[in-house]
Design a protein around this motif. Sequence first.
Motif, PDB file in Angstrom:
ATOM      1  N   ASN A  66       0.775  -1.332  -0.134  1.00  9.16           N
ATOM      2  CA  ASN A  66      -0.083   0.051   0.036  1.00  9.16           C
ATOM      3  C   ASN A  66       0.658   1.175   0.065  1.00  9.16           C
ATOM      4  OD1 ASN A  66      -2.744  -1.425   0.449  1.00  9.16           O
ATOM      5  ND2 ASN A  66      -1.629  -1.906   2.254  1.00  9.16           N
ATOM      6  N   LYS A 104       4.313  -3.669   4.006  1.00  8.42           N
ATOM      7  CA  LYS A 104       2.987  -3.336   4.030  1.00  8.42           C
ATOM      8  C   LYS A 104       2.660  -1.871   3.413  1.00  8.42           C
ATOM      9  CE  LYS A 104      -0.877  -3.311   7.351  1.00  8.42           C
ATOM     10  NZ  LYS A 104      -1.440  -3.724   8.636  1.00  8.42           N
ATOM     11  N   ILE A 124      -4.142   6.784  -0.333  1.00  7.73           N
ATOM     12  CA  ILE A 124      -3.520   5.336  -0.124  1.00  7.73           C
ATOM     13  C   ILE A 124      -3.966   4.775  -1.146  1.00  7.73           C
ATOM     14  CG2 ILE A 124      -3.325   3.490   1.432  1.00  7.73           C
ATOM     15  CD1 ILE A 124      -3.948   5.388   3.838  1.00  7.73           C
ATOM     16  N   ASN A 125      -2.951   4.186  -2.310  1.00  7.80           N
ATOM     17  CA  ASN A 125      -3.338   3.561  -3.371  1.00  7.80           C
ATOM     18  C   ASN A 125      -4.090   4.563  -4.213  1.00  7.80           C
ATOM     19  OD1 ASN A 125      -1.607   1.484  -2.172  1.00  7.80           O
ATOM     20  ND2 ASN A 125      -3.692   0.500  -1.562  1.00  7.80           N
ATOM     21  N   ASP A 127      -7.412   5.544  -3.202  1.00  7.98           N
ATOM     22  CA  ASP A 127      -8.046   6.099  -2.361  1.00  7.98           C
ATOM     23  C   ASP A 127      -8.019   7.224  -1.773  1.00  7.98           C
ATOM     24  OD1 ASP A 127      -9.194   3.282  -2.647  1.00  7.98           O
ATOM     25  OD2 ASP A 127      -8.391   2.756  -0.640  1.00  7.98           O
ATOM     26  N   THR A 143      -7.217  -0.212   8.002  1.00  7.86           N
ATOM     27  CA  THR A 143      -8.233  -0.601   7.144  1.00  7.86           C
ATOM     28  C   THR A 143      -7.419  -1.369   5.951  1.00  7.86           C
ATOM     29  OG1 THR A 143      -8.503   1.175   5.769  1.00  7.86           O
ATOM     30  CG2 THR A 143     -10.359   0.802   7.531  1.00  7.86           C
ATOM     31  N   TYR A 144      -6.303  -1.406   5.844  1.00 12.04           N
ATOM     32  CA  TYR A 144      -5.491  -1.815   4.650  1.00 12.04           C
ATOM     33  C   TYR A 144      -4.545  -3.030   5.282  1.00 12.04           C
ATOM     34  CZ  TYR A 144      -6.501   2.537   1.925  1.00 12.04           C
ATOM     35  OH  TYR A 144      -7.263   3.420   1.595  1.00 12.04           O
ATOM     36  N   LYS A 145      -4.572  -3.895   4.294  1.00 14.90           N
ATOM     37  CA  LYS A 145      -3.977  -5.052   4.692  1.00 14.90           C
ATOM     38  C   LYS A 145      -2.643  -5.466   4.128  1.00 14.90           C
ATOM     39  CE  LYS A 145      -7.455  -7.070   6.937  1.00 14.90           C
ATOM     40  NZ  LYS A 145      -7.686  -5.846   7.519  1.00 14.90           N
TER      41      LYS A 145
END
Lengths: 145, 399
Positions: A66, A104, A124-125, A127, A143-145
């Motif tokens: 991410n 990550k 983020i990316n 979004d 909320t990001y994996k």
Amino acid sequence: MSQQAISNRHGEQDLIGRLKEAQAKFGHVSEEVMAELARSLDIPINDVYGVASFYSFLSTQPLGRNIIRICQSLPCYLKYGQTIMESVAQEIGIIPGETTADGKFSFQLTNCIGLCDRAPAMMINYDSHVDLTPKKIAQILGTYK
Amino acid sequence: MPQENIVLKNCGVIDPRQIATFLERDGFQALEKVRREMTPEAVTDEIKASGLRGRGGAGFPCGLKWEGTRKAPGGEKYVICNADEGEVGTFKDRYILERDPFTLIEGMAIAGYTLGAKTGFIYLRAEYHHLFDLLENAIRQIEEFGFLANFTIEIREGAGAYICGEESALMDAMEGKRGEARYRPPFPTTAGLWGKPTIINNVETLMNIPRIIRNGAGWFNQMGTERSKGTKVFSVSGDVPKPGVYELVLGSSLRELVEGLALAKNTKMIQIGGATGRIVPYEQIDTPLTFESVLGAGAVIVFDQSRDVIDIVHRTMEFLAEESCGKCTPCRQGTEVMVETLARFHRGEGLKKDLKDLADLSEVMTLTSLCGLGQAASNAVTDSLQHFKDAYESRVAGN
Ligand SMILES: Cc1cc2nc3c(=O)[nH]c(=O)nc-3n(C[C@H](O)[C@H](O)[C@H](O)COP(=O)(O)O)c2cc1C
Ligand code: FES
């Protein structure tokens, strides 16, 4: 830029599109990918590298899963964007330009992303996250994996 | 002068995902009118008569651009919508694309008709990736209704570079190269994308086209001042309680926008046009917003009394140095030297001779840079030296 690249025709050789595809698939544009693209498009690898290294959404270095891009431009700065940068740095333990050891997150600063009416903002990316406060950061990153 | 929703007429009213809601609001009537009643020449004459000027920053007369491209020799021609919107403090194109993609596409189709072009492109900045599906959906629905006839519209997404908003760099990027400004002439009117005659316009410029065609040049050119016709969509940000997008008739005062609508108080200065824009001190808040005075792409960043001018100008220059494409020396080196000099002032270590050096360097960059970035890069320095000289003088070492 070589003659072949100049004579690119509409729809035939979309170098930036191909680089973005590679980026999406492998997380970055590796030397092997650039060499392969140069061969298949019949242009020098320098040209491919020149393009890959020019754009901020392309990376020749491996990145995290991410990518956090915090806006550093004036309208966000006026709304204390600095505190968001500090809060992200604290949360994931790295500074802008770095990637976390677990792969990550990569942390970058970016210029105006067109969300200044809801500053401070970050992506983020792909979004958008707006009206940020340091308090919101942990929850958003969670909320990001 | 009043707020007026012409460009933004459908924004917040229609559903950007449903063409039916657009058709209820006289959607495509302008396109049908040109196809039914107007020759390409009549279209460019109408746009010329309207006085419409480009909304992407440079203010070039739109009708002249269209006429030049229409008359340029060559069978294959292109239309490009510039949706790269990278200027600091600008978000009005995003606002428009999110709410009314249909009018934009109608404007592009009219441009296509005028040129006899088969293909149009929307160059969308990577940061607006979230709008890709919405735009594609709009294009598909319009195609299904048959409104595009034999004109096709493709979206090309950028990869992150402010300079790619500059039209010649944008075309290089679309051709798969580093986005660097081109030497001109030739201009895009005769040799643009892939060397073909190309109309390139900002989102907001194209939004005005269907309005002009439908209501007539005479309706349009009654609004505004002698050399600035119609309305302008502004992006207001910074130290204001109500940041956002506002559309005003050209010639309205900066005060009306900043204090009347965005409710600013205690203002020190306003930067109009983003990083390459002008700095207006509060004393000049009654300046009319026109191409003749200050406008750019309509980014309005407001700074209150607590802000430090040197800090603002230094950050502006850091942005430009980072985003310079590096092709020409005055811009690449000039912005770096300015960052270094301004950083010293920021630390209170300016030198007396720096003031003259900054002014001289500004002049060289303006006169000799290859594109608008370098030519306008020193605006903030020049303006702040003029209006806030104290701020510099108080940071000269030893003072
Ligand atoms: C550094 C720089 C960045 C620019 N960025 C944009 C942009 O993001 N969007 C835009 O429409 N025009 C931008 N422009 C202006 C374009 O070069 C060009 O003038 C415009 O797309 C023409 O359309 P218009 O006449 O409809 O304004 C930029 C110019 C410069 C010098
Ligand atoms: S300044 Fe941060 S989004 Fe525009």
